[in-house]
Enzyme design. Structure first.
Site, PDB file in Angstrom:
ATOM      1  NE  ARG A  26      -3.242  -2.917   0.369  1.00 49.15           N
ATOM      2  CZ  ARG A  26      -3.929  -3.523  -0.580  1.00 49.15           C
ATOM      3  NH1 ARG A  26      -3.926  -3.040  -1.827  1.00 49.15           N
ATOM      4  NH2 ARG A  26      -4.591  -4.615  -0.323  1.00 49.15           N
ATOM      5  CG  ASN A  50       0.671  -8.623   5.539  1.00 48.14           C
ATOM      6  OD1 ASN A  50       0.032  -9.058   6.495  1.00 48.14           O
ATOM      7  ND2 ASN A  50       0.108  -7.885   4.601  1.00 48.14           N
ATOM      8  CE  LYS A  89      -2.441  -8.654   8.548  1.00 45.28           C
ATOM      9  NZ  LYS A  89      -2.411  -7.980   7.230  1.00 45.28           N
ATOM     10  CD  GLU A 110      -5.979  -8.426   5.882  1.00 42.15           C
ATOM     11  OE1 GLU A 110      -4.819  -7.998   5.778  1.00 42.15           O
ATOM     12  OE2 GLU A 110      -6.976  -7.774   5.562  1.00 42.15           O
ATOM     13  NE  ARG A 122     -12.618  -6.200   7.466  1.00 44.39           N
ATOM     14  CZ  ARG A 122     -11.860  -5.986   6.402  1.00 44.39           C
ATOM     15  NH1 ARG A 122     -12.189  -6.549   5.241  1.00 44.39           N
ATOM     16  NH2 ARG A 122     -10.801  -5.225   6.466  1.00 44.39           N
ATOM     17  CG  ASP A 181      -8.871  -2.301   6.240  1.00 41.51           C
ATOM     18  OD1 ASP A 181      -7.953  -1.644   6.753  1.00 41.51           O
ATOM     19  OD2 ASP A 181      -8.685  -3.259   5.469  1.00 41.51           O
ATOM     20  CD  GLU A 238      -2.456  -0.088  12.468  1.00 44.22           C
ATOM     21  OE1 GLU A 238      -1.929  -0.871  13.286  1.00 44.22           O
ATOM     22  OE2 GLU A 238      -2.863  -0.455  11.350  1.00 44.22           O
ATOM     23  CD  GLU A 286      -5.376  -0.428   1.851  1.00 44.97           C
ATOM     24  OE1 GLU A 286      -4.856  -0.310   2.978  1.00 44.97           O
ATOM     25  OE2 GLU A 286      -5.822  -1.503   1.413  1.00 44.97           O
ATOM     26  CD  GLU A 340     -17.592  11.999   4.245  1.00 44.03           C
ATOM     27  OE1 GLU A 340     -17.356  13.196   4.523  1.00 44.03           O
ATOM     28  OE2 GLU A 340     -18.026  11.187   5.067  1.00 44.03           O
ATOM     29  CD1 TRP A 349     -12.090 -10.068  -0.280  1.00 46.31           C
ATOM     30  CD2 TRP A 349     -10.708  -9.816   1.446  1.00 46.31           C
ATOM     31  NE1 TRP A 349     -10.871 -10.568  -0.655  1.00 46.31           N
ATOM     32  CE2 TRP A 349     -10.000 -10.423   0.395  1.00 46.31           C
ATOM     33  CE3 TRP A 349     -10.029  -9.547   2.644  1.00 46.31           C
ATOM     34  CZ2 TRP A 349      -8.656 -10.788   0.492  1.00 46.31           C
ATOM     35  CZ3 TRP A 349      -8.693  -9.910   2.744  1.00 46.31           C
ATOM     36  CH2 TRP A 349      -8.027 -10.523   1.681  1.00 46.31           C
TER      37      TRP A 349
HETATM   38  O1  GCW Z   1      -6.153  -2.381   4.746  1.00 40.83           O
HETATM   39  C1  GCW Z   1      -5.606  -3.676   4.719  1.00 40.83           C
HETATM   40  C2  GCW Z   1      -4.639  -3.665   3.592  1.00 40.83           C
HETATM   41  C3  GCW Z   1      -3.543  -4.705   3.718  1.00 40.83           C
HETATM   42  C4  GCW Z   1      -2.908  -4.555   5.082  1.00 40.83           C
HETATM   43  C5  GCW Z   1      -3.973  -4.794   6.138  1.00 40.83           C
HETATM   44  C6  GCW Z   1      -3.440  -4.633   7.553  1.00 40.83           C
HETATM   45  C7  GCW Z   1      -0.617  -4.864   5.678  1.00 40.83           C
HETATM   46  O2  GCW Z   1      -5.364  -3.831   2.400  1.00 40.83           O
HETATM   47  O3  GCW Z   1      -2.622  -4.476   2.675  1.00 40.83           O
HETATM   48  O4  GCW Z   1      -1.819  -5.427   5.256  1.00 40.83           O
HETATM   49  O5  GCW Z   1      -5.012  -3.854   5.979  1.00 40.83           O
HETATM   50  O6  GCW Z   1      -3.660  -3.560   8.116  1.00 40.83           O
HETATM   51  O7  GCW Z   1      -2.844  -5.540   8.080  1.00 40.83           O
END
Ligand code: GCW
Length: 660
Positions: A163, A205, A284, A288, A338, A367, A389, A395, A495, A525
């Protein structure tokens, strides 16, 4: 390629550099201050003196920077609370004032002296006003960390920076550390100047090469730490929970196994041998596809506490992310939500984490969308240290192709979580790009994230002006107002032309840029909008929906009568004819905001044209290019969203505008 000065052009040090300045104190960060002061004085004709080292110190000084220690009675550090803990730094505060006709920075420690220096730079001439009254400055949040999602290698799908919209990593290139780390030093300086005191160097990741940063590639992290240290920035590492297995040492990563605990303890010892001021781990887990304690039937508290035990002897923390949800959901299943996941997983664990664990919670329950309610986890864990966070990398907010100044959103979040969080983590938007952030105006987001972590009460508009004045010191009035006009409302403009009323997503799957209303609608998702011919939105109420609204300690979101318009579709599924508090129907609001938002972007592009000749031509051209793309993209959003809802609802636009 030169290094863009961002908010530290040499001009920022003109007032200071033209004066007689005394630096009193010792240690590596004081050396950094000394270096800054001598360079400024060389450039602007002032004189720098070092207490105890300079042969002659004049009787009158204009500025004294000293680590005189905390002034009795001036303290603002609050009593210990769960938001604080062992990583609290007592050295960052300072008193700015006047003593014996000199401006003085009396710092609690070397870091405070550095922050005081940058405060002087921000104020320019006014720092030397004889009427300056004493002010105590302390960071509101003790840990102010920027998380890089950098990979060592180029990932086949995500590229080098996950990202990332600003080129490659500033730390690694072609699988190796950059030969020249000068840029990293400039970066450390910029970070300190906006109040950041830690960075995580790699992506959450954690792939194979990055897993090795913990062991065989630790020297690469130590090299970065060596540079950051001079600016009071501690280095953290994202670690792979399965590292004991992946690195081939053990058959299991079970956090309750003695061998595993020993592995982490010994590995962590070696980390501190190489980096004595190492800041801690970021994890993490079970998210995911990342490994975690669930594999062994253990909880997140078990996992986090194991790492906390390894770090505890060293005044370091483990940040454990609460971003845990089922990413293999069946879209037909209407009971799974979610948005509920972080609270469902973590709230029951409140009070079970060691005191050097910080649970790191995304500001919203989904997210990093353009508009989300504040995550209910942040008010549900009073006995746990929490970090909020934020995502500085854009993104879901235009990917540094669109102007989107995010401080107004963040300030709202921070106002709601005040007193509940002790740390702020921000996902970095920086890369090898010559302007650091791809879109030069996205530098303001990085600056604001740091400044807000230091002082969440500082208004986003004041911060914007502060950033403009520092970055464009020769900004004549017209340029300042052009920039202000482009950026101030840009988050709300973004927005307006994207997903409506808090429903979120509607982006192209995978890369998440540009509109695709149903792109995620039938995917695993968990990011749905449920639009049909009658209405749109997600019913998250307690009474008829997923129950998410019940995770809040108040009832504001449960009823459409009290739910704010901008979050209506996050919490409710309503008919297109539903009348908003604003007085217009949902469908008409969608049409109106999409036309207005796209029009506004066209006006922004026009406005920028008047900046030609007032800024560096390369920066001018870069912004102009990005605005062309923003105009194109906003038009695409407007047309796809309006057409989609027109086709679904059959309701015409009350103003008869063109819908395709
Ligand atoms: O928003 C999502 C992103 C992922 C990211 C994940 C996270 C690093 O699409 O790319 O992974 O969140 O925050 O772990």
């Amino acid at each position: 390629m030169g290094i863009h000065a961002a908010w530290l052009p040499s001009e920022a040090f003109r007032a200071l550099g033209a004066r007689r300045v005394l630096v009193a104190g010792a240690g590596p960060i004081v050396e950094t201050v000394w270096d800054e002061v001598t360079r400024a004085c060389d450039r602007f004709g002032g004189a720098a003196y070092r207490s105890g080292l300079s042969a002659e110190v004049p009787a009158h000084l204009d500025l004294v920077l000293s680590t005189a220690g905390r002034c009795p009675g001036a303290g603002s550090a609050s009593a210990a609370s769960p938001t604080e803990g062992p990583a609290a730094s007592p050295t960052e505060g300072f008193v700015l004032g006047r003593r014996a006709e000199s401006t003085t920075v009396l710092a609690d420690g070397a870091a405070g002296m550095l922050y005081g220096l940058f405060e002087i730079a921000r104020r320019g001439e006014s720092a030397f006003d004889p009427g300056l009254a004493d002010e105590r400055h302390d960071p509101a949040l003790l840990l102010r960390v920027l998380d890089h999602w950098d990979n060592v290698d180029v990932h086949p799908v995500m590229g080098q920076v996950e990202r990332g919209y600003s080129g490659g990593s500033i730390f690694w290139h072609q699988g190796r550390p950059h030969d020249d780390l000068t840029r990293v030093r400039s970066y450390a300086r910029l970070l300190a100047a906006c109040g950041i005191n830690a960075i995580t160097v790699n992506n959450v990741n954690v792939h194979l090469s990055e897993t090795r940063l913990l062991t065989s590639r630790l020297d690469e992290v130590a090299a970065i730490a060596g540079i950051m240290r001079a600016y009071g920035v501690r280095v953290h590492l994202s670690v792979n929970f399965a590292a004991p297995v992946i690195l081939g040492d053990l058959p299991t990563a079970d956090p309750l196994e003695d061998t595993v605990r020993q592995w982490w303890a010994q590995t962590t010892e070696r980390v501190f041998e190489a980096i004595p001021d190492f800041g801690g781990y970021l994890v993490k887990a079970d998210s995911e596809g990342q490994p975690g304690p669930f594999t062994y039937g253990r909880g997140h508290d078990d996992g986090a506490n194991m790492l906390a035990a390894a770090l505890a002897p060293h005044d370091a923390v483990v940040r454990w992310r609460a971003f845990v949800y089922d990413h293999r959901q069946d879209w037909r299943d209407r009971s799974t939500d979610r948005a509920r996941a972080a609270h469902d997983h973590f709230a029951p664990l409140d009070g079970r984490f060691h005191d050097n664990v910080i649970v790191q919670v995304k500001h919203g329950p989904m997210d990093f969308q353009t508009r989300e309610p504040v995550s209910p986890v942040l008010s549900a864990m009073p006995a746990t240290r929490l970090a909020v966070e934020l995502q500085v990398t854009q993104e879901y907010t235009g990917q540094q192709k669109h102007v989107c100044y995010l401080a107004p959103m963040w300030s709202g979040v921070l106002a709601e979580v005040a007193g509940q969080v002790g740390a702020l983590a921000a996902v970095s938007n920086v890369g090898s790009d010559e302007f650091w952030t791809g879109h030069p105006l996205a530098q303001a987001n990085l600056y604001a994230a740091g400044r807000l972590a230091w002082d969440p009460h500082r208004g986003p508009v004041a911060l914007l002006d502060e950033w403009i004045d520092l970055t464009f010191p020769s900004a004549p009035g017209p340029l300042r107002s052009i920039l202000h006009d482009l950026m101030d409302e840009s988050w709300r403009t973004y927005e307006q032309y994207t997903a409506p009323l808090g429903v979120g997503f509607m982006v192209r799957p995978g890369h998440h840029y540009g509109p695709d209303v149903d792109g995620y609608e039938y995917t695993p998702w968990g990011t749905y909008h449920f639009a049909d011919r009658d209405g749109v939105g997600v019913d998250r109420t307690r009474t008829t929906g997923t129950g998410f609204a019940g995770q809040y300690p108040h009832d504001r979101y449960e009823s459409v009568a009290t739910c704010p318009d901008e979050l209506l579709l996050f919490f409710h599924h309503v008919p297109y004819g539903h009348v908003l508090h604003s007085g217009v129907t949902v469908i008409q609001h969608i049409y109106d905001t999409h036309f207005a938002g796209a029009e506004r972007v066209t006006a922004m592009r026009q406005r920028w044209r008047r900046a030609e000749g007032l800024v560096d031509p390369a920066l001018y051209a870069r912004v102009a290019d990005r605005l062309d793309e923003q105009v194109r993209s906003a038009g695409e959003w407007r047309d796809q969203i309006n057409t989609y809802f027109h086709r679904k609802s059959g309701v015409p636009d009350a103003h008869g505008r063109r819908i395709h």
